[in-house]
Scaffold this active site. Structure first.
Site, PDB file in Angstrom:
ATOM      1  CE  LYS A  66      -4.136  -1.919   2.137  1.00  0.00           C
ATOM      2  NZ  LYS A  66      -5.217  -1.684   3.091  1.00  0.00           N
TER       3      LYS A  66
ATOM      4  CG  ASP B 137      -8.056   0.596   3.318  1.00  0.00           C
ATOM      5  OD1 ASP B 137      -8.838  -0.213   2.770  1.00  0.00           O
ATOM      6  OD2 ASP B 137      -6.819   0.512   3.208  1.00  0.00           O
TER       7      ASP B 137
END
Ligand code: ATR
Length: 287
Positions: A74, A111
């Site tokens: 990420k 997220d």
């Protein structure tokens, strides 16, 4: 479920991670594609850890429309992008890459949206702006949670971590509303909090337990766990037993996938597909 035919015009998206085999994302996205009647497919990619950059570079121009990115890629995904949303920059990580036809790569982070939506769905009385929040952990997941809570108006976010210096690094990156606490200082951090969020991997099936007393939390504080294997973690069991609202990590996973789908395929997932039932069935099958 019958698999739609792959055609010459099938749009491809996917998830990249290492490991990626047990990702639930292909199940969710392909069910949504089928439900919406979109000529698309969503697959899992496991590039070798030291070849992620080359893998992403090769997708410039849109051979693949977009990627979800999971551990351990990420942070690198954000660094490889040409443009990034404010949330991705604040989180220091991207879970969505979109490949434009002009060769540019756009990064986003959904997220945090998933976290806030999970709280809204499973703890509808909770308001992030009403009281300080506590985040356990100081890795990438924790930083993303802190960024999302601040963006939602949290007056203060208290980061509790075994290695206090890592909590301090998040505070240094994200500003004066973030306070760092060591693990042994956690009861002080719990005082007056409106939410406690586990962003460590403690409590994951097969791993180390999260043996955490939550008595110092106010009785109405919401408790959320990003771990979703098991779905009802020990922490969520303690929350429910003490009458506190409990929010699970599976809802967060599903909710982060929804804007990802829209970024890749241009429309929101069809509401008639029961994503949670599909994810639960997949988890049961994997157990
Ligand atoms: P991610 O990027 O997925 O959040 P990570 O960087 O490995 O993952 O972070 C894992 C988190 O779990 C960290 O906050 C870690 O604490 P440290 O920073 O002190 O390593 C926390 N963690 C892992 N094992 C732990 C344990 N046994 N007790 C307390 N915290 C633990």
């Amino acid at each position: 479920m019958s698999r739609p035919a792959i055609t010459g015009a099938t749009v491809v998206a996917g998830v990249a991670g290492a490991p990626v085999r047990h990702s639930l994302s292909p199940i969710l996205h392909n069910a949504w594609l089928a439900g919406a009647g979109i000529d698309g497919v969503y697959v899992a990619f496991a590039p070798p850890a030291d070849r992620f950059a080359a893998f992403v570079e090769g997708l410039r121009g849109g051979a693949v429309r977009g990627l979800n990115v999971t551990l351990p890629f990420k942070e690198e995904a954000l660094a490889l992008a040409d443009e990034a949303s404010d949330l991705a920059r604040a989180a220091g990580a991207a879970n969505v890459l979109v490949f434009e036809t002009d060769g540019r790569i756009r990064a986003d982070n959904t997220d945090g949206f998933g976290l806030l939506q999970a709280l809204a769905v499973q703890a509808p009385g909770f308001s992030p702006a009403a009281a300080p929040a506590v985040v356990l952990g100081a890795g990438g997941a924790a930083r993303g949670a802190v960024a999302a809570l601040l963006a939602a108006g949290a007056p203060e976010v208290r980061v509790v971590n075994r290695t206090r210096a890592r909590a301090e690094a998040i505070a240094a990156a994200l500003g004066l509303k973030v306070r760092a606490f060591g693990w042994e200082e956690r009861d002080a951090a719990f005082g007056g909090a409106g939410a406690l969020i586990n962003a460590t991997s403690l409590g994951l099936a097969g791993g180390q337990p999260l043996d955490l007393a939550i008595d110092a939390l106010p009785p109405a504080a919401v408790v959320m766990d990003m771990v979703y294997k098991p779905l009802r973690t020990d922490l969520l069991g303690r929350a429910a037993a003490s009458g506190r609202p409990a929010v699970d990590g599976l809802e967060m996973l599903i909710r982060q996938a929804m804007p990802s789908f829209e970024a890749f395929f241009g429309r929101p997932p069809p509401a008639e597909v029961d994503a949670r039932a599909l994810a639960l069935a997949a988890l049961r099958g994997a157990a």
